[in-house]
Design an enzyme around this catalytic site. Structure first.
Site, short mmCIF file in Angstrom:
data_model
loop_
_atom_site.label_atom_id
_atom_site.label_comp_id
_atom_site.label_asym_id
_atom_site.label_seq_id
_atom_site.Cartn_x
_atom_site.Cartn_y
_atom_site.Cartn_z
N GLY A 298 0.74 -1.23 -0.03
CA GLY A 298 -0.05 0.10 -0.03
C GLY A 298 1.09 1.29 -0.12
CB SER B 210 4.31 -4.00 -2.45
OG SER B 210 4.39 -2.63 -2.85
CB ALA B 211 4.06 -0.51 1.31
CG HIS C 79 5.77 -2.40 -7.44
ND1 HIS C 79 4.94 -3.29 -7.92
CD2 HIS C 79 5.45 -2.38 -6.13
CE1 HIS C 79 3.72 -3.48 -6.68
NE2 HIS C 79 4.32 -2.84 -5.70
CD GLU D 53 4.64 -5.13 -10.85
OE1 GLU D 53 3.97 -5.62 -11.82
OE2 GLU D 53 4.09 -4.33 -10.52
#
Lengths: 241, 241
Positions: free
Chosen positions: A90, A123-124, A160, A195
């Site tokens: 997020g 991700s985050a 990413h 990714e």
């Protein structure tokens, strides 16, 4: 011994949440019937409970139950009961701010580094496992007190990771340019993780998973493609900050 | 009366620095033979003097001399002698940190808001003219003490605004998603300014230049395309923060 699974993304195009790496997640959390999920990064502004529900559904397929951290009455006391933690993606700024405001940075670090609690990030959630969040791609929608992160590893990951688009007429900086600008300010190595890729870190060993090369950026060196995981182990000895 | 020229980008694809908007720059600084350039954002890590040289060359074509702020002996004293200021693009975090560390935020704000000094910004230089830098696209390579910016206007601009790429398989957030996440945290309006666009702001009037629509994001409203500049004037009455 630290045991981390750091995913570039939770979802690859055309498949459901965590589907592409579910067997790897199953191995990572094997033997655990329950893990703690931290939904603070709120992708798209989703609520903590809605986000936790998505993770519950995904992990039900491998028979793992999920408790959202917002469901705990006394977070700092009860978090110690979990043997596995997953921090979802997020907004990295919102995530790290929430970890600070809840006093969780030293607690989670201690659990993972000293108590063998298994950590997964996407991700985050991968950004905050690193030395600092300086290499997030996210928009700075809130101002956290510090960019220092959990420091579960002594280098940074750019999730990413995107190669420059050939023939693009857009003048915004490429990812590579942004990371090079960082190295005018800091000596922390940065691994660009495409990714569909992940790092599995056990003790002093790193394995690059997902079948794609990663791109390594180090200060005063040419960026290079990494295919052989063994080349990465020395990064675990990098200086923090 | 405030007089601002806020460019989405300094350079469009296939032309030289400021070339695409040089007649607009000429009008903006008309009557001035010299302006101050602030190179703190250091795109690609370029030095202050190399960056200033690029601007010198570009503005020589319209007979404007350029002084780099790093050439001043006593910045806070001598800055008051200039009638025009240009803050260039690069990394917004590094730029705002440098403005804070040199004590320049209140000084530049006073010059532009109260003394009629003409301001031009491109990219990061446009971000710092706004209420906050929360809507920069840049990587957070340094941790500034605050995201509050010069507040020359009471809303934010997202420069290099990009529409979602149709058919993209990349799972990173789109620009629109990122700005919507911001509006879960803040009520500051955000104007997405596409490359080749600019805002010219004189007193209480905004003109959108460059021939492209801009995209306006407001909390609890649908995003919308703006073609008619007059629709933007009310933004100058928005509440700061």
């Amino acid at each position: 011994m630290r045991n981390l699974l750091l995913l570039s993304t939770s979802t690859v195009h055309g498949s459901s949440f965590l589907e592409y790496c579910l067997s790897e997640v199953e191995k990572h959390f094997s033997g655990l019937s329950e893990i703690l999920f931290i939904p603070y990064a709120r992708p798209g502004g989703i609520s903590h409970s809605d986000y936790t529900e998505i993770v519950e559904k995904a992990l039900a397929r491998i028979n793992i139950e999920v408790v959202g951290i917002h469901e705990l009455d006394d977070i700092r006391k009860e978090i110690g009961e979990f043997k596995g933690i997953y921090i979802g993606g997020g907004n990295t700024f919102l995530l790290i701010q929430s970890l600070y405001s809840n006093g969780l940075i030293p607690i989670i670090r201690d659990m993972v580094v000293n108590k063998g609690v298994r950590y997964m990030g996407s991700s985050a959630g991968t950004n905050v496992a690193c030395s600092t969040i300086n290499n997030t791609n996210d928009m700075p929608i809130v101002h956290p007190p510090s960019f220092d992160a959990l420091k579960l590893i002594p280098f940074n990951i750019n999730p990413h990771y995107l190669d420059p688009v050939v023939g693009s007429k857009h003048m915004g900086e490429t990812r590579e340019t942004r990371i090079k600008e960082f190295h005018f300010q800091s000596a922390i190595p940065v691994l660009g993780l495409r990714e569909g890729s992940w790092l599995k870190i056990e003790g002093e060993k790193i394995a690059l998973g997902g079948g794609l090369p990663a791109r390594l950026f180090e200060r005063n060196k040419d960026a290079r493609e990494i295919l052989d995981s063994d080349e990465l182990n020395y990064l675990l000895k990098a200086r923090q900050n």
